[in-house]
Scaffold this active site. Structure first.
Site, mmCIF file in Angstrom:
data_model
loop_
_atom_site.group_PDB
_atom_site.id
_atom_site.type_symbol
_atom_site.label_atom_id
_atom_site.label_comp_id
_atom_site.label_asym_id
_atom_site.label_seq_id
_atom_site.Cartn_x
_atom_site.Cartn_y
_atom_site.Cartn_z
ATOM 1 N N CYS A 1 -1.594 26.325 55.419
ATOM 2 C CA CYS A 1 -1.870 24.967 55.906
ATOM 3 C C CYS A 1 -1.862 23.897 54.815
ATOM 4 C CB CYS A 1 -3.219 24.938 56.617
ATOM 5 S SG CYS A 1 -3.226 25.961 58.081
HETATM 6 N N1 LIG Z 1 -3.610 30.455 59.680
HETATM 7 C C1 LIG Z 1 -4.455 29.441 59.845
HETATM 8 O O1 LIG Z 1 -5.570 29.507 59.340
HETATM 9 C C2 LIG Z 1 -4.085 28.212 60.648
HETATM 10 C C3 LIG Z 1 -5.094 27.288 60.926
HETATM 11 C C4 LIG Z 1 -4.791 26.167 61.682
HETATM 12 C C5 LIG Z 1 -3.496 25.971 62.143
HETATM 13 N N2 LIG Z 1 -2.516 26.862 61.853
HETATM 14 C C6 LIG Z 1 -1.181 26.606 62.413
HETATM 15 O O2 LIG Z 1 -0.958 27.468 63.503
HETATM 16 C C7 LIG Z 1 0.428 27.814 63.587
HETATM 17 C C8 LIG Z 1 0.594 29.322 63.560
HETATM 18 O O3 LIG Z 1 0.112 29.811 62.330
HETATM 19 P P1 LIG Z 1 -0.403 31.278 62.106
HETATM 20 O O4 LIG Z 1 -1.175 31.258 60.823
HETATM 21 O O5 LIG Z 1 -1.054 31.817 63.324
HETATM 22 O O6 LIG Z 1 0.989 32.045 61.878
HETATM 23 P P2 LIG Z 1 1.248 33.626 61.787
HETATM 24 O O7 LIG Z 1 2.423 33.799 60.898
HETATM 25 O O8 LIG Z 1 -0.024 34.350 61.504
HETATM 26 O O9 LIG Z 1 1.661 34.038 63.256
HETATM 27 C C9 LIG Z 1 2.794 33.584 63.896
HETATM 28 C C10 LIG Z 1 3.214 34.617 64.936
HETATM 29 O O10 LIG Z 1 4.264 34.047 65.699
HETATM 30 C C11 LIG Z 1 5.249 35.025 65.904
HETATM 31 N N3 LIG Z 1 6.491 34.314 66.187
HETATM 32 C C12 LIG Z 1 7.338 33.722 65.333
HETATM 33 N N4 LIG Z 1 8.345 33.147 66.003
HETATM 34 C C13 LIG Z 1 8.126 33.366 67.307
HETATM 35 C C14 LIG Z 1 8.811 33.022 68.497
HETATM 36 N N5 LIG Z 1 9.941 32.312 68.455
HETATM 37 N N6 LIG Z 1 8.302 33.432 69.667
HETATM 38 C C15 LIG Z 1 7.147 34.156 69.703
HETATM 39 N N7 LIG Z 1 6.457 34.505 68.615
HETATM 40 C C16 LIG Z 1 6.943 34.115 67.433
HETATM 41 C C17 LIG Z 1 5.238 35.859 64.651
HETATM 42 O O11 LIG Z 1 5.783 37.155 64.877
HETATM 43 C C18 LIG Z 1 3.729 35.919 64.344
HETATM 44 O O12 LIG Z 1 3.105 37.009 64.994
HETATM 45 C C19 LIG Z 1 1.089 27.081 62.435
HETATM 46 O O13 LIG Z 1 1.581 25.853 62.896
HETATM 47 C C20 LIG Z 1 -0.044 26.845 61.465
HETATM 48 O O14 LIG Z 1 0.193 25.720 60.652
HETATM 49 C C21 LIG Z 1 -2.789 28.003 61.121
#
Ligand SMILES: NC(=O)c1ccc[n+]([C@@H]2O[C@H](COP(=O)([O-])OP(=O)(O)OC[C@H]3O[C@@H](n4cnc5c(N)ncnc54)[C@H](O)[C@@H]3O)[C@@H](O)[C@H]2O)c1
Length: 450
Positions: A279
């Site tokens: 992030c």
């Molecule tokens: N990790 C954090 O602490 C956090 C906090 C707030 C916001 N975010 C935001 O949330 C969003 C997701 O982040 P995350 O950390 O959960 O990511 P992550 O990498 O942990 O998980 C993403 C998941 O999406 C799947 N994926 C990818 N492309 C896909 C598709 N086309 N269809 C279906 N599934 C798909 C991947 O296989 C993976 O399991 C981002 O925008 C991030 O900026 C993350």
């Protein structure tokens, strides 16, 4: 509103209230999986969607890979048929609510990479039907839901606000934070138009303790970016103060600990070896990119980025000076153990970890580098640091420690024996970027803060 439109607008809140709505969560990562578990726990029949079949298979066996959604609970939700995972996106048509939690990284040119969001929305559009609520959760620049998501969904002829409902609700996960869980973190929500606003509030109101409605999708997107810019800028500020105070012989950690006793107007942020995670190093640049369209500079963001990006080099320079002064050893001939590979304490997430940068800089200078991390036994594949894939964590014993010229603490995990590293001042040079030793009352002539 026609009778048909009214009934479409009224059906979803009724289904949600009665917990008869089916919820689909796309992207079962750090954000999506805890949200799916929270929705299932709230009583909704929940389907998790991911393109990675290994992940969906594991989840269906009740085997979690995310700490915030423990296996024990997941297994129970699967057994009670409240949660299941699939890579069959045709089942999106069965869902009344669809929340999108896919990655939003930067491209190599440091511009927003919305390809995951766009691909997902195109898939959602294939089965979009009247009465569905589609919510984007991925962090992004203000305008994305309205300008990118909406046209893709409307391409099939259904209209937002009339046939289906469109929302944005930013995630606020804080991996490793034991004080807050998905349910207890207030959730900012927005819908496009009054019917969507009602639907999005009704859904999240059932899943979390408190929803915070804001007036537009763009506002909700701006809230998330503001939270992350705030952190990036404040971390840069203390990183700069660390360098300035160090030159003056003042310990920045002692300054912050005393300053935070002020009961108002101050909030502690802590310096480190650079920014990490999915992030803080990334999201502010989504706003920078978008603001170019308005001829508006984002100078705070750029400056914070510059300072935070310069930290690994500063840390290496401090290590080099300490090695020279204490051991008369050149960095290029030194064996260095880096402690803490993940980007923050007590988690296994290595994405964007500044430790990789430190290891790269050290190796470039000719140093022999190993790492220790109780949460990362083996370095997983990463896009940008592929050369490190497969390297294993060095066990921490007095013998292994004495085999190094320097120990560089990059991440201050709780379950590391810092006293063992410190020794009696007779071991290697120790460079501490997190005040891990100071906080534990450990000091010695060989320990340097950086
Ligand atoms: N990790 C954090 O602490 C956090 C906090 C707030 C916001 N975010 C935001 O949330 C969003 C997701 O982040 P995350 O950390 O959960 O990511 P992550 O990498 O942990 O998980 C993403 C998941 O999406 C799947 N994926 C990818 N492309 C896909 C598709 N086309 N269809 C279906 N599934 C798909 C991947 O296989 C993976 O399991 C981002 O925008 C991030 O900026 C993350």
């Amino acid at each position: 509103m026609s009778v048909v439109e009214r009934s479409v607008a009224e059906t979803l809140p009724t289904l949600l209230q009665a917990r008869r709505a089916t919820v689909g969560i796309i992207g079962l990562g750090y954000v999506g999986l805890p949200l799916a578990a929270a929705a299932a726990r709230a009583g909704f029949s929940t389907i998790g969607f991911d393109i990675d079949p290994q992940r969906t298979e594991r989840l269906n066996r009740g085997d979690s890979y995310i700490d915030a959604a423990p296996s024990e609970e997941l297994a129970r939700l699967v057994a009670e048929r409240r949660f299941r995972a699939t890579d069959d996106f045709a089942q999106l048509g069965d869902c009344d609510v669809v929340a999108i939690c896919v990655p939003t990284p930067l491209t190599r040119q440091r511009e927003p990479d919305l390809s995951y969001v766009e691909a997902t929305v195109r898939t959602v559009a294939l089965t979009l039907r009247p009465g569905q609520l589609v919510v984007l959760e991925s962090t992004t620049y203000p305008g994305t839901t309205r300008e990118v998501v909406k046209p893709l969904l409307e391409a099939g002829g259904l209209k937002s606000g009339r046939d289906f409902f469109l929302g944005f609700s930013p995630e606020r996960e804080d991996p490793g934070n034991a004080d807050f869980a998905t349910r207890s973190i207030p959730k900012v929500v927005a819908g496009e138009g009054p019917a969507a606003a009602r639907a999005v509030e009704a859904f999240y109101g059932a899943v979390v303790e408190r929803v915070v409605p804001v007036s537009t999708l763009d506002t909700a997107e701006a809230v998330k970016i503001t939270e992350n810019v705030f952190r990036a800028v404040n971390i840069a500020l203390v990183n700069e103060l660390k360098m300035v105070f160090d030159a003056m012989g003042i310990d920045v950690w002692e300054v912050i600990d005393a300053a935070k006793t002020k009961p108002f107007g101050f909030m502690p942020f802590y310096p480190g070896p650079g920014l990490g995670g999915h992030c803080i190093p990334i999201d502010p640049f989504y706003l920078t990119w978008k603001s170019r369209e308005f001829d508006m500079p984002t100078r705070f963001i750029e400056l914070a980025g510059e300072i935070n990006l310069s930290m690994p080099r500063y840390v290496i320079a401090r290590l080099e000076a300490a090695l020279d002064a204490q051991a008369g050893k050149a960095l290029g001939q030194a064996r260095v153990l880096v402690v803490g590979l993940s980007y923050k304490k007590n988690v296994a997430d290595v994405r964007e970890s500044p430790t990789f940068k430190l290891m790269e800089l050290l190796e470039k200078r000719g140093a022999a580098v190993a790492f220790h991390d109780p949460h990362v036994p083996v370095i997983p594949p990463t896009r940008e640091h592929a050369a490190f894939t497969g390297r294993g964590s060095t066990p921490l014993t007095r013998e292994t420690i004495l085999g190094f010229d320097a120990v560089l603490v990059s991440t201050d995990h709780d379950d590391v024996d810092y006293a063992l590293i410190a020794g009696n001042g007779d071991g290697p040079v120790v460079v501490d970027t997190r005040n891990a030793f100071g906080r534990r009352g450990l000091a010695g002539p060989n320990i340097v803060k950086a």
